[in-house]
Design a protein around this motif. Structure first.
Motif, PDB file in Angstrom:
ATOM      1  N   TRP A 146       0.824  -1.203   0.000  1.00 57.29           N
ATOM      2  CA  TRP A 146       0.000   0.000   0.000  1.00 57.29           C
ATOM      3  C   TRP A 146       0.864   1.262   0.000  1.00 57.29           C
ATOM      4  O   TRP A 146       1.991   1.280   0.497  1.00 57.29           O
ATOM      5  N   ASN A 147       0.320   2.318  -0.562  1.00 54.07           N
ATOM      6  CA  ASN A 147       0.969   3.628  -0.537  1.00 54.07           C
ATOM      7  C   ASN A 147      -0.107   4.675  -0.771  1.00 54.07           C
ATOM      8  O   ASN A 147      -1.287   4.416  -0.563  1.00 54.07           O
ATOM      9  N   GLU A 148       0.278   5.863  -1.222  1.00 54.33           N
ATOM     10  CA  GLU A 148      -0.692   6.937  -1.424  1.00 54.33           C
ATOM     11  C   GLU A 148      -1.742   6.576  -2.463  1.00 54.33           C
ATOM     12  O   GLU A 148      -2.886   7.026  -2.370  1.00 54.33           O
ATOM     13  N   SER A 149      -1.395   5.789  -3.457  1.00 55.53           N
ATOM     14  CA  SER A 149      -2.317   5.546  -4.560  1.00 55.53           C
ATOM     15  C   SER A 149      -2.690   4.084  -4.750  1.00 55.53           C
ATOM     16  O   SER A 149      -3.428   3.758  -5.678  1.00 55.53           O
ATOM     17  N   ARG A 150      -2.226   3.202  -3.896  1.00 50.76           N
ATOM     18  CA  ARG A 150      -2.501   1.782  -4.088  1.00 50.76           C
ATOM     19  C   ARG A 150      -2.681   1.101  -2.743  1.00 50.76           C
ATOM     20  O   ARG A 150      -2.004   1.421  -1.770  1.00 50.76           O
ATOM     21  N   GLY A 151      -3.590   0.142  -2.700  1.00 47.42           N
ATOM     22  CA  GLY A 151      -3.764  -0.662  -1.505  1.00 47.42           C
ATOM     23  C   GLY A 151      -5.153  -0.529  -0.908  1.00 47.42           C
ATOM     24  O   GLY A 151      -5.840   0.478  -1.079  1.00 47.42           O
ATOM     25  N   ILE A 197      -4.076   5.175   0.645  1.00 40.69           N
ATOM     26  CA  ILE A 197      -4.378   6.101   1.731  1.00 40.69           C
ATOM     27  C   ILE A 197      -4.666   7.504   1.206  1.00 40.69           C
ATOM     28  O   ILE A 197      -5.435   8.258   1.809  1.00 40.69           O
ATOM     29  N   GLY A 198      -4.101   7.870   0.059  1.00 38.83           N
ATOM     30  CA  GLY A 198      -4.399   9.180  -0.510  1.00 38.83           C
ATOM     31  C   GLY A 198      -5.859   9.313  -0.883  1.00 38.83           C
ATOM     32  O   GLY A 198      -6.499  10.332  -0.614  1.00 38.83           O
ATOM     33  N   GLU A 199      -6.411   8.283  -1.496  1.00 42.96           N
ATOM     34  CA  GLU A 199      -7.821   8.321  -1.856  1.00 42.96           C
ATOM     35  C   GLU A 199      -8.696   8.276  -0.615  1.00 42.96           C
ATOM     36  O   GLU A 199      -9.761   8.902  -0.574  1.00 42.96           O
ATOM     37  N   ALA A 200      -8.263   7.535   0.420  1.00 46.47           N
ATOM     38  CA  ALA A 200      -9.017   7.538   1.676  1.00 46.47           C
ATOM     39  C   ALA A 200      -9.142   8.956   2.219  1.00 46.47           C
ATOM     40  O   ALA A 200     -10.221   9.374   2.664  1.00 46.47           O
ATOM     41  N   SER A 201      -8.061   9.729   2.169  1.00 45.22           N
ATOM     42  CA  SER A 201      -8.107  11.116   2.634  1.00 45.22           C
ATOM     43  C   SER A 201      -9.039  11.947   1.769  1.00 45.22           C
ATOM     44  O   SER A 201      -9.834  12.744   2.275  1.00 45.22           O
ATOM     45  N   ARG A 202      -8.948  11.776   0.468  1.00 40.90           N
ATOM     46  CA  ARG A 202      -9.789  12.585  -0.420  1.00 40.90           C
ATOM     47  C   ARG A 202     -11.268  12.275  -0.219  1.00 40.90           C
ATOM     48  O   ARG A 202     -12.115  13.170  -0.284  1.00 40.90           O
TER      49      ARG A 202
END
Length: 760
Positions: free
Chosen positions: A246-251, A311-316
C-alpha cells in the motif's frame, strides 16, 4: 429529554424525524442504497464504490458479512452462519464478528455495550428484533428480552463517497435502574488476515498531527483521550491497510473517525482467528451513566469508509464527505477569507488606536477579515485574570468596540474576536460570584492550568450563562467571526450538585451543552462564523466540525514544522477547514529564521492567515505580501475544495515536501514544493502531477520559484503526470509554487524558466 440531548440526537448525529407512514410500512425507500433480503436475512448497503453487508445468524446475533469494494447486485452474501467453536477457551460468542455486542453470555472480546443493573445482574445478550428503512436510513432494533434493554442501531451512508455513519441508542425498559459502564457507537469488523497495518495520529502541544504506523498483531491497541475533550495525544481517526504494497495511490484501506468532542476511545483488537475489530465511542475510563426506567442514552456517530486506491484516496474521500455532509455551511461552502489576527503584534496590550493602525495596514495588503485576539475584555492584561468576564475593557476601548468595528468594516473587512467561554480565571468577577460553577470535588484541591479552571458546562445554569453572554456580545456588536479557544484539559471532574452515582454523567452532558450553545448561537446569528481552537489542534473532530467553520491545527506557526503538522492533519481533515498563518521571523517556537516566501507558501496550502506584526514589515515585504495574497485569492478555491495529492511526505523530518491540489472539474491544479534542507548538492526530485485530464492541455505559471530550463509553458495533462516537472530548489528553506490552468487543445510548446522570486 433536555434541549442539549435532543440537539445531539437530531443534528450532530444526523437523525431526522421519522414519518409515521414509513414506520407503518418498513420497506425499502425508493432509490435507496439500503436493501434487505428477507429470505437470507441479510442487510446490504451499496454506495460510492463500496458494499457493506451484515445478516442475522442462527443465534439471532447481527453478524458482519462483507465490507469492501462494490459487488454486483446479484452477488450472494448470506446467510450469516454461526462460526464453529474453536475450543472451550474460544467460544462462538467471541469469534462471531458482531455488529454490536453486549457483554453477556460466552464473550471475551471487547463489547460495544457493558452495563449493570441495580439487582447486580451484569449479563446482556443482544439479539435481532426488527428493522425499518426510513428517509434513506436503516434502523435496527436489538434487545435482551429478559433484561428489557433495547439498542436502536442507525446506519446512514453517503452516496458519493460510500462513507457510513453508525450510532446507537440504548434504552432501559426494565422496572429497575441500570448503569452503563461502556457504550460504543459501533464496531467495524475486517476480514481475517495477518498483514494489517494501523495508521493513527498523535502529538502534543506545538507538535501535533504526527502520523504513526504499526503492524496489527494479536492483542489490542487503544487510541483514546481521557482529557474531557478530543485531545492531541491521539486524534479520533484511524486507517488500517492490508498487505505490504500500500501507498498513497494503491492498496486496500479501511478508515474512520469518531464524531465526539469529549473523552473518547477507539479500541482495535485482533483476535485468535486474526479477525480485526474496531470499536469506538465514549471512553469507559471514569465513565458511568445511570438510566432510570424509561430513560435512554444516545451515542455519537462513528463514521468509516473503504477504498482500494490507497491512503491518498481515503483522505480525499474523507475531505469530500466533510465538505458535503459535516460542515455547517454544507454543501455550498464559503471560501475561507484571508485573515489577520493581532495577537503577535500586541499580545494583551490591545487598544483602539493600535488595532485601528493594524487594520489599516491589513486592509492595504488585501486582508479580508480582521480579528482582535486576547486582551480586549475584563481585567485581561495577562493570562492571570479576566477570563469569564466577557465585557469590553473600557480603558482599552473607551467607546466600546463599535468605533473599531466600524473602522474595520469601512476598510472592507469583516470583524472577529477571540473568546474562551468555557474557562474562568480565579481572579475574575465570575469566579468570585460563582466559585461552585467549575468542575471540582467538594473538599479537594482545584488544579489550575494556565491560571484557569474549567466551567462545568454540564450544569444548566452555567451553560445558560455562557450562551447569554455570548449572545449579548454578538447582539450588541456587528461581529462576523469568533475564534473559540479552549486552553486546558479537565481535572477534578466532579459535579457536586448531583448525587454521587449521577456525577459521572458530566462527560456526556458537558459536550451536549457545548454543542447546544454553538447550535443556538448559529441560529440566532447566522452570519457569524466560528473557529474551533484548543491550544492548537487539541479539539478537532467530526463532532465539533459539524458546528464550526474552520479549525486551528496548531499554535506552532514555524513554517517548516507546519509542513509536517499540515501533512498529518490532511490524512483525516480537509484543507477547507485548516487555518495557517504567516507569522514573524525568527519564529517564536524554534527561533528559526525563514524568508517571507517560504512562510507564505507554507501557509497557502490551507486557509491563509497572517499573524505577524505587519507594522514592522518593510515596503518590500508589503509588496511581496500583497502579491502573495492576490495570488492566493486566485487559487484558494482549488486549495480549499480541490482533491489533495501528497506527492512528497515531510513526515519524520524528511527534507522535502510537495502537495498538489486539483479542482474537481480538472480545470486547475496548484503545486507546492518545499526544501527544508539541501544535502550534498542533490537535485530536487522530479514531481509527477496527479488527477489531471490526460487529454487536456495545461499552461503552467509560477507563483514563486524557478522551473528547469526547457520546461514547456504548455503541455498535456499526460505530460505533467508522466514526464513531470523539475523545479530548482536549493539550500535551506527554499520553496516553489506552480499553477496549472487548463486551456483546451492548444499545442504551444514555448518554454519558460522564469523566476518570480520575492523577498529572497
Amino acid at each position: 429529554m433536555s434541549r442539549a440531548t435532543s440537539y445531539l440526537a437530531a443534528v450532530v448525529l444526523g437523525l431526522s424525524t421519522l414519518s409515521s407512514a414509513a414506520a407503518a410500512n418498513p420497506q425499502e425507500a425508493p432509490g435507496s442504497a439500503i436493501h434487505f433480503d428477507a429470505a437470507q436475512r441479510v442487510f446490504r448497503i451499496d454506495a460510492g464504490k463500496i458494499t457493506y453487508a451484515f445478516g442475522v445468524n442462527g443465534d439471532g446475533a447481527l453478524q458482519t458479512l462483507y465490507w469492501g469494494s462494490r459487488l454486483a447486485a446479484d452477488d450472494l452474501l448470506g446467510p450469516a452462519s454461526v462460526p464453529k467453536e474453536r475450543s472451550s477457551f474460544d467460544p462462538v460468542g467471541s469469534n462471531t464478528p458482531q455488529e454490536y455486542a453486549g457483554w453477556g453470555g460466552a464473550i471475551t472480546v471487547m463489547p460495544d455495550l457493558k452495563l449493570h443493573f441495580a439487582d447486580g445482574n451484569r449479563d446482556l445478550v443482544l439479539r435481532y428484533d426488527s428493522y425499518r428503512i426510513e428517509n434513506g436510513s436503516l434502523h435496527i432494533t436489538l434487545q435482551d428480552r429478559a433484561a428489557k434493554v433495547t439498542v436502536g442501531l442507525r446506519y446512514v451512508v453517503d452516496a458519493a463517497t460510500g462513507i457510513l455513519g453508525r450510532s446507537a441508542r440504548i434504552e432501559n425498559h426494565a422496572s429497575q435502574a441500570l448503569t452503563i459502564d461502556r457504550a460504543a457507537a459501533a464496531s467495524w469488523n475486517l476480514p481475517s488476515a495477518t498483514d494489517y497495518s494501523l495508521r493513527y495520529l498523535t502529538g502534543t502541544w506545538a507538535s501535533e498531527w504526527h502520523l504513526r504506523t504499526r503492524p496489527l498483531t494479536p492483542g489490542a491497541t487503544e487510541l483514546e483521550s481521557r482529557r474531557g475533550s478530543t485531545g492531541d495525544e491521539n486524534n479520533s481517526w484511524f486507517a488500517i491497510e492490508r498487505g505490504g504494497e500500500w501507498n498513497e495511490s494503491r492498496g486496500r484501506v479501511w478508515f474512520g473517525a469518531l464524531a465526539w468532542s469529549g473523552s473518547w476511545s477507539i479500541h482495535i483488537d485482533q483476535d485468535v482467528l486474526n479477525q480485526v475489530r474496531v470499536t469506538g465511542g465514549f471512553n469507559p475510563f471514569d465513565f458511568s451513566y445511570p438510566l432510570e426506567p424509561g430513560q435512554s442514552l444516545q451515542t455519537p456517530v462513528f463514521y468509516a469508509g473503504y477504498t482500494d486506491e490507497g491512503i491518498g484516496e481515503a483522505s480525499r474521500l474523507l475531505h469530500q464527505f466533510e465538505r458535503s455532509s459535516i460542515l455547517p455551511a454544507r454543501p455550498q461552502l464559503k471560501l475561507r477569507p484571508v485573515l489577520y489576527n493581532s495577537w503577535e503584534a500586541t499580545e494583551f496590550k490591545v487598544n483602539e488606536a493600535g488595532q485601528q493602525r493594524l487594520a489599516e495596514k491589513a486592509a492595504a495588503l488585501g486582508v479580508e477579515r480582521f480579528v482582535v485576539d486576547d486582551g480586549w475584555f475584563g481585567a485581561r492584561n495577562s493570562d492571570h485574570a479576566g477570563l469569564g468576564d466577557w465585557v469590553v475593557n473600557r480603558e482599552k476601548f473607551p467607546n466600546g468596540l463599535k468605533p473599531l468595528i466600524d473602522k474595520v468594516h469601512g476598510l472592507g473587512m469583516s470583524f472577529g474576536l477571540w473568546v474562551e467561554p468555557e474557562m474562568v480565571n480565579p481572579d475574575s468577577d465570575l469566579y468570585r460570584q460563582h466559585p461552585d460553577w467549575v468542575l471540582h470535588f467538594e473538599g479537594r484541591q482545584r488544579s489550575p492550568a494556565r491560571h484557569q479552571l474549567v466551567l462545568n458546562l454540564a450544569r444548566e445554569d452555567v451553560s445558560a450563562h455562557v450562551f447569554e453572554v455570548l449572545d449579548q456580545l454578538l447582539s450588541q456588536n456587528d461581529i462576523q467571526f469568533l475564534k473559540w479557544d479552549y486552553n486546558r484539559n479537565w481535572s477534578e471532574p466532579g459535579w457536586p450538585q448531583l448525587a454521587p452515582e449521577q456525577q459521572q454523567k458530566v462527560y456526556v452532558a458537558y459536550v451536549h451543552h457545548l454543542y447546544d450553545i454553538l447550535r443556538r448561537l448559529r441560529e440566532r446569528h447566522p452570519g457569524v462564523e466560528i473557529e474551533s481552537c484548543s491550544g492548537g489542534g487539541a479539539r478537532v473532530d467530526l463532532g465539533i466540525m459539524g458546528l464550526t467553520d474552520e479549525v486551528w491545527p496548531s499554535d506552532n506557526t514555524d513554517p517548516s514544522d507546519r509542513l509536517s503538522i499540515q501533512d498529518g492533519f490532511s490524512y483525516a481533515y480537509a484543507p477547507a477547514v485548516m487555518m495557517s498563518w504567516v507569522t514573524g521571523s525568527p519564529n517564536w517556537v524554534n527561533r528559526r529564521s525563514s524568508s517571507l516566501d517560504f512562510r507564505f507558501l507554507s501557509s497557502m496550502q490551507g486557509g491563509l492567515g497572517i499573524g505577524a506584526n505587519i507594522l514592522e514589515w518593510t515596503p518590500a515585504e508589503d509588496a511581496s505580501a500583497r502579491a502573495y495574497i492576490a495570488a492566493y485569492k486566485g487559487i484558494r478555491a482549488t486549495v480549499q475544495s480541490g482533491r489533495l495529492y501528497r506527492l512528497l511526505s515531510p513526515q519524520e523530518r524528511a527534507p522535502q515536501s510537495a502537495t498538489e491540489s486539483v479542482q474537481a472539474d480538472g480545470s486547475q491544479a496548484v503545486l507546492f514544493a518545499f526544501l527544508r534542507q539541501g544535502q550534498e548538492a542533490q537535485a530536487y526530485p522530479t514531481l509527477y502531477l496527479q488527477g489531471l485530464d490526460s487529454a487536456a492541455r495545461y499552461r503552467q505559471r509560477l507563483i514563486h520559484g524557478k522551473a528547469a530550463v526547457g520546461t514547456p509553458e504548455m503541455a498535456s495533462g499526460a505530460y505533467w503526470m508522466h514526464h513531470g516537472i523539475d523545479l530548482s530548489l536549493q539550500g535551506d528553506l527554499d520553496a516553489a509554487a506552480v499553477v496549472f490552468d487548463r486551456v483546451g487543445s492548444s499545442t504551444s510548446t514555448s518554454t519558460t524558466s522564469t523566476s518570480t522570486s520575492r523577498d529572497r
